[in-house]
Design an enzyme around this catalytic site. Structure first.
Site, short mmCIF file in Angstrom:
data_model
loop_
_atom_site.label_atom_id
_atom_site.label_comp_id
_atom_site.label_asym_id
_atom_site.label_seq_id
_atom_site.Cartn_x
_atom_site.Cartn_y
_atom_site.Cartn_z
N TYR A 14 -71.25 28.52 -4.05
CA TYR A 14 -71.94 28.10 -3.46
C TYR A 14 -73.02 29.56 -4.53
O TYR A 14 -72.53 29.94 -5.65
CB TYR A 14 -71.81 29.03 -2.28
CG TYR A 14 -71.57 28.23 -0.95
CD1 TYR A 14 -71.05 26.73 -1.71
CD2 TYR A 14 -71.96 27.94 0.55
CE1 TYR A 14 -70.93 25.62 -0.38
CE2 TYR A 14 -71.33 27.07 0.83
CZ TYR A 14 -71.18 25.71 0.35
OH TYR A 14 -71.01 25.16 1.80
N GLN B 276 -68.49 32.87 8.89
CA GLN B 276 -68.60 32.75 7.80
C GLN B 276 -70.00 32.21 7.34
O GLN B 276 -70.31 32.17 7.67
CB GLN B 276 -67.88 30.90 7.56
CG GLN B 276 -68.27 30.95 6.11
CD GLN B 276 -67.58 30.09 5.24
OE1 GLN B 276 -67.89 29.23 5.60
NE2 GLN B 276 -66.34 29.99 4.83
#
Length: 252
Positions: free
Chosen positions: A169, A99
């Site tokens: 994010y 990720q």
């Protein structure tokens, strides 16, 4: 007829032995920002237990993209450790996903020693500092950093790359109208707010080709006022699908 969760399946160019996935969750096993034996053991265990795909989280594409200083920044320095992780997982018959992302406003600038960036300037409750609005040079650099990180992970023999586009994010901060107050080409309509996400997906796909499967983690709904709604979350997913750069989405 619904296939069995234990039957093999293709994910882009990757063949998984079954449809079970160990999702990306905080491991807390990189105290020096490096791969450790404890991190390797953490992912070998589900592989030995029969998982189809285990996901290493969270791998930052830039120093200011970490949520805190103990996270791994993907680069040449991290390559040997990352390669040491994938080998025993593959030996157990499982595939490995990495990720990759940039924490943006979720980053702790004080811990990282690097000022955090976001779609728009805002105070950070984590660092008690002001987060800087990302400029054009920042976005060009971050996009390039995603590609560079992806290439390192390919060298380390990761099978799947998961682009982090959720949870406020950096990419997610551009998507949320309450966090993105820009009046340039990166703000306004959903298509403009989705520009960074689509740019990163395209650049990474072009950078690695079909060497790995490419997925993205997206928020179906942010769940806070000013965040992405379910309607916009679905519309965003449709934009990514239409672009054709991704093999799957992980819905959060």
């Amino acid at each position: 007829m619904i296939p069995s969760v234990f039957s093999p399946v293709g994910l882009g160019p990757v063949r998984l032995r079954n449809r079970t996935v160990k999702a990306a969750t905080f491991e807390g096993r990189t105290p020096a920002g490096e791969v450790t034996d404890a991190l390797i053991d953490y992912h070998v265990a589900p592989a030995r237990g029969g998982i189809g795909l285990t996901t290493v989280a969270y791998l930052a594409v830039a120093p200011e993209g970490r949520t805190h200083a103990e996270q791994i920044v993907v680069g040449p320095r991290a390559l040997p450790g990352l390669g040491r992780l994938t080998e025993p997982v593959h030996a157990e018959g499982a595939a490995v996903a990495g990720q990759v992302g940039h924490a943006g406003p979720v980053a702790n600038g004080r811990s990282n020693g690097v000022r955090a960036i976001s779609a728009s300037s805002m105070p950070s409750p984590l660092s008690m500092q002001m987060i800087k609005a990302a400029g054009e040079q920042d976005l060009t650099r971050v996009t390039r950093a995603y590609v560079d990180a992806a290439r390192v992970l390919v060298q380390a023999r990761f099978d799947v790359l998961e682009l982090h586009m959720a949870h406020s994010y950096l990419i997610s901060s551009f998507l949320a109208p309450g966090l993105n107050r820009r009046r340039d080409r990166w703000g306004g309509s959903l298509e403009r707010r989705a520009r960074l996400a689509r740019q990163v997906a395209r650049a990474v796909r072009e950078g690695v080709g079909d060497a790995v499967a490419l997925t993205a983690k997206v928020s179906v709904s942010d769940g806070f006022r000013g965040g992405v709604t379910t309607e916009e979350g679905v519309a965003f997913a449709q934009l990514l699908e239409a672009d054709g750069h991704l093999d799957a989405l992980q819905l959060s």
